[in-house]
Motif scaffolding. Structure first.
Motif, PDB file in Angstrom:
ATOM      1  N   MET A   1      84.306   5.060  -5.899  1.00 26.17           N
ATOM      2  CA  MET A   1      83.724   4.157  -5.779  1.00 26.17           C
ATOM      3  C   MET A   1      82.015   4.307  -6.511  1.00 26.17           C
ATOM      4  O   MET A   1      82.079   5.710  -6.597  1.00 26.17           O
ATOM      5  CB  MET A   1      83.446   3.999  -4.523  1.00 26.17           C
ATOM      6  N   ARG A   2      82.219   3.865  -7.688  1.00 31.02           N
ATOM      7  CA  ARG A   2      80.921   4.355  -8.264  1.00 31.02           C
ATOM      8  C   ARG A   2      79.839   2.897  -7.965  1.00 31.02           C
ATOM      9  O   ARG A   2      80.048   2.208  -7.692  1.00 31.02           O
ATOM     10  CB  ARG A   2      80.834   4.408  -9.880  1.00 31.02           C
ATOM     11  N   VAL A   3      78.896   3.607  -6.923  1.00 28.89           N
ATOM     12  CA  VAL A   3      77.857   2.827  -6.331  1.00 28.89           C
ATOM     13  C   VAL A   3      76.443   2.963  -7.724  1.00 28.89           C
ATOM     14  O   VAL A   3      75.843   4.053  -7.818  1.00 28.89           O
ATOM     15  CB  VAL A   3      77.318   3.509  -5.733  1.00 28.89           C
ATOM     16  N   PHE A  15      66.943   2.923 -11.675  1.00 29.21           N
ATOM     17  CA  PHE A  15      68.496   3.193 -11.357  1.00 29.21           C
ATOM     18  C   PHE A  15      69.210   4.005 -10.999  1.00 29.21           C
ATOM     19  O   PHE A  15      68.906   5.315 -11.316  1.00 29.21           O
ATOM     20  CB  PHE A  15      69.479   2.925 -12.317  1.00 29.21           C
ATOM     21  N   GLY A  16      70.107   4.012 -10.172  1.00 29.85           N
ATOM     22  CA  GLY A  16      71.092   5.462  -9.589  1.00 29.85           C
ATOM     23  C   GLY A  16      72.695   5.103  -9.770  1.00 29.85           C
ATOM     24  O   GLY A  16      72.561   3.790  -9.073  1.00 29.85           O
ATOM     25  N   ILE A  17      73.252   6.369 -10.607  1.00 27.06           N
ATOM     26  CA  ILE A  17      74.362   5.621 -10.197  1.00 27.06           C
ATOM     27  C   ILE A  17      75.433   7.103  -9.881  1.00 27.06           C
ATOM     28  O   ILE A  17      74.916   7.859 -10.207  1.00 27.06           O
ATOM     29  CB  ILE A  17      74.980   5.373 -11.677  1.00 27.06           C
ATOM     30  N   ILE A  18      76.224   6.885  -8.817  1.00 28.50           N
ATOM     31  CA  ILE A  18      77.180   8.252  -7.505  1.00 28.50           C
ATOM     32  C   ILE A  18      78.203   7.525  -7.995  1.00 28.50           C
ATOM     33  O   ILE A  18      78.856   6.251  -7.391  1.00 28.50           O
ATOM     34  CB  ILE A  18      75.721   8.533  -7.077  1.00 28.50           C
ATOM     35  N   VAL A  28      75.757  10.897 -11.577  1.00 30.51           N
ATOM     36  CA  VAL A  28      76.620  10.188 -13.020  1.00 30.51           C
ATOM     37  C   VAL A  28      75.247   9.924 -13.802  1.00 30.51           C
ATOM     38  O   VAL A  28      75.474  10.084 -14.648  1.00 30.51           O
ATOM     39  CB  VAL A  28      77.279   9.024 -12.477  1.00 30.51           C
ATOM     40  N   ALA A  29      74.190   9.249 -13.415  1.00 28.02           N
ATOM     41  CA  ALA A  29      72.975   9.058 -13.963  1.00 28.02           C
ATOM     42  C   ALA A  29      72.332   8.325 -12.972  1.00 28.02           C
ATOM     43  O   ALA A  29      72.607   7.347 -12.687  1.00 28.02           O
ATOM     44  CB  ALA A  29      73.518   7.945 -14.917  1.00 28.02           C
ATOM     45  N   SER A  30      70.774   8.413 -13.601  1.00 29.43           N
ATOM     46  CA  SER A  30      69.328   7.858 -13.217  1.00 29.43           C
ATOM     47  C   SER A  30      68.642   7.280 -14.454  1.00 29.43           C
ATOM     48  O   SER A  30      68.503   8.200 -15.347  1.00 29.43           O
ATOM     49  CB  SER A  30      68.859   8.658 -12.202  1.00 29.43           C
ATOM     50  N   ALA A  58      77.698   0.794 -19.284  1.00 31.68           N
ATOM     51  CA  ALA A  58      77.649   1.755 -19.938  1.00 31.68           C
ATOM     52  C   ALA A  58      77.993   3.370 -18.726  1.00 31.68           C
ATOM     53  O   ALA A  58      78.923   4.513 -19.032  1.00 31.68           O
ATOM     54  CB  ALA A  58      76.519   3.227 -20.751  1.00 31.68           C
ATOM     55  N   HIS A  59      77.970   2.485 -17.596  1.00 33.04           N
ATOM     56  CA  HIS A  59      78.651   3.439 -16.831  1.00 33.04           C
ATOM     57  C   HIS A  59      79.791   2.691 -15.676  1.00 33.04           C
ATOM     58  O   HIS A  59      80.589   2.939 -14.622  1.00 33.04           O
ATOM     59  CB  HIS A  59      77.598   4.137 -15.508  1.00 33.04           C
ATOM     60  N   ASN A  60      79.879   1.618 -16.157  1.00 38.12           N
ATOM     61  CA  ASN A  60      81.299   0.382 -14.818  1.00 38.12           C
ATOM     62  C   ASN A  60      81.085   0.799 -14.204  1.00 38.12           C
ATOM     63  O   ASN A  60      82.017   1.289 -13.180  1.00 38.12           O
ATOM     64  CB  ASN A  60      82.669   1.446 -15.997  1.00 38.12           C
ATOM     65  N   PRO A  61      80.029   0.533 -12.833  1.00 41.59           N
ATOM     66  CA  PRO A  61      79.490   0.832 -11.372  1.00 41.59           C
ATOM     67  C   PRO A  61      81.096  -0.208 -10.912  1.00 41.59           C
ATOM     68  O   PRO A  61      81.639  -1.531 -11.656  1.00 41.59           O
ATOM     69  CB  PRO A  61      78.346   0.152 -11.003  1.00 41.59           C
TER      70      PRO A  61
END
Length: 181
Positions: A1-3, A15-18, A28-30, A58-61
């Motif tokens: 899962m990508r959140v 924003f923050g992606i894990i 992943v990114a923030s 860009a990150h496909n959550p």
């Protein structure tokens, strides 16, 4: 899962992606979407909408988490914050992402263990939980904390649902990140 976690704001939207694999969390990114204050309101909201769309592309959550807004002492500020939140939510809906909402209290309790934790405590725990080299900015940390909260609550909900506790057979349900009967 990508959140994808989002901490909405009319001036700064964090924003923050894990990535979540079982109990493992991976950064992943923030960042922070800076919205020029001199723009008319409609253009400020479009800036948020467009930037969140770009982040998603860009990150496909696979799922998103968004901080809920409560009424503050200033109703005008609350309304404006709600509009910024709506712009972000529209970008999430455009990409057919499920949107899970959490209060600041739920997020802080999930990440720090204290629903009334200071911003610095949230930043420090996010740094530790994601094994970051440096302290994330306050807006990024809040968004990452929102994503971490969903990782914790989402995993619990999935386990409870699979075990029948949330299917009606066990008589329990998950509301606002808490198990109730």
């Amino acid at each position: 899962m990508r959140v994808l976690g989002i901490d909405p704001g009319l001036r700064r939207t964090g924003f923050g992606i894990i990535d979540v694999e079982g109990m493992r969390l991976g950064y992943v990114a923030s960042g922070t979407i800076q919205v020029p204050a001199d723009l008319p309101l409609a253009q400020r909201l479009k800036t948020i909408l467009d930037n969140v769309r770009e982040i998603i592309q860009a990150h496909n959550p696979t799922v998103s988490a968004l901080e809920k807004v409560f009424v503050n002492t200033n109703p005008t500020s609350t309304l404006l914050l709600g509009q910024a939140r709506g712009a972000a939510m529209c970008a999430l809906a455009d990409h057919h992402l499920d949107v899970h909402e959490y209060t600041a209290l739920q997020i802080k309790k999930s990440v720090v263990g204290n629903g009334h934790a200071a911003k610095e405590q949230v930043q420090a725990m996010v740094q530790r939980l994601l094994n970051l080299n440096g302290l994330p900015s306050p807006d990024s940390a809040d968004a990452l904390a929102c994503a971490i909260c969903h990782a914790h609550v989402g995993a619990l909900a999935a386990k409870l649902h699979a075990g029948g506790a949330l299917s009606g057979r066990g008589g329990a349900r998950l509301r606002g990140g808490r198990l109730s009967r």
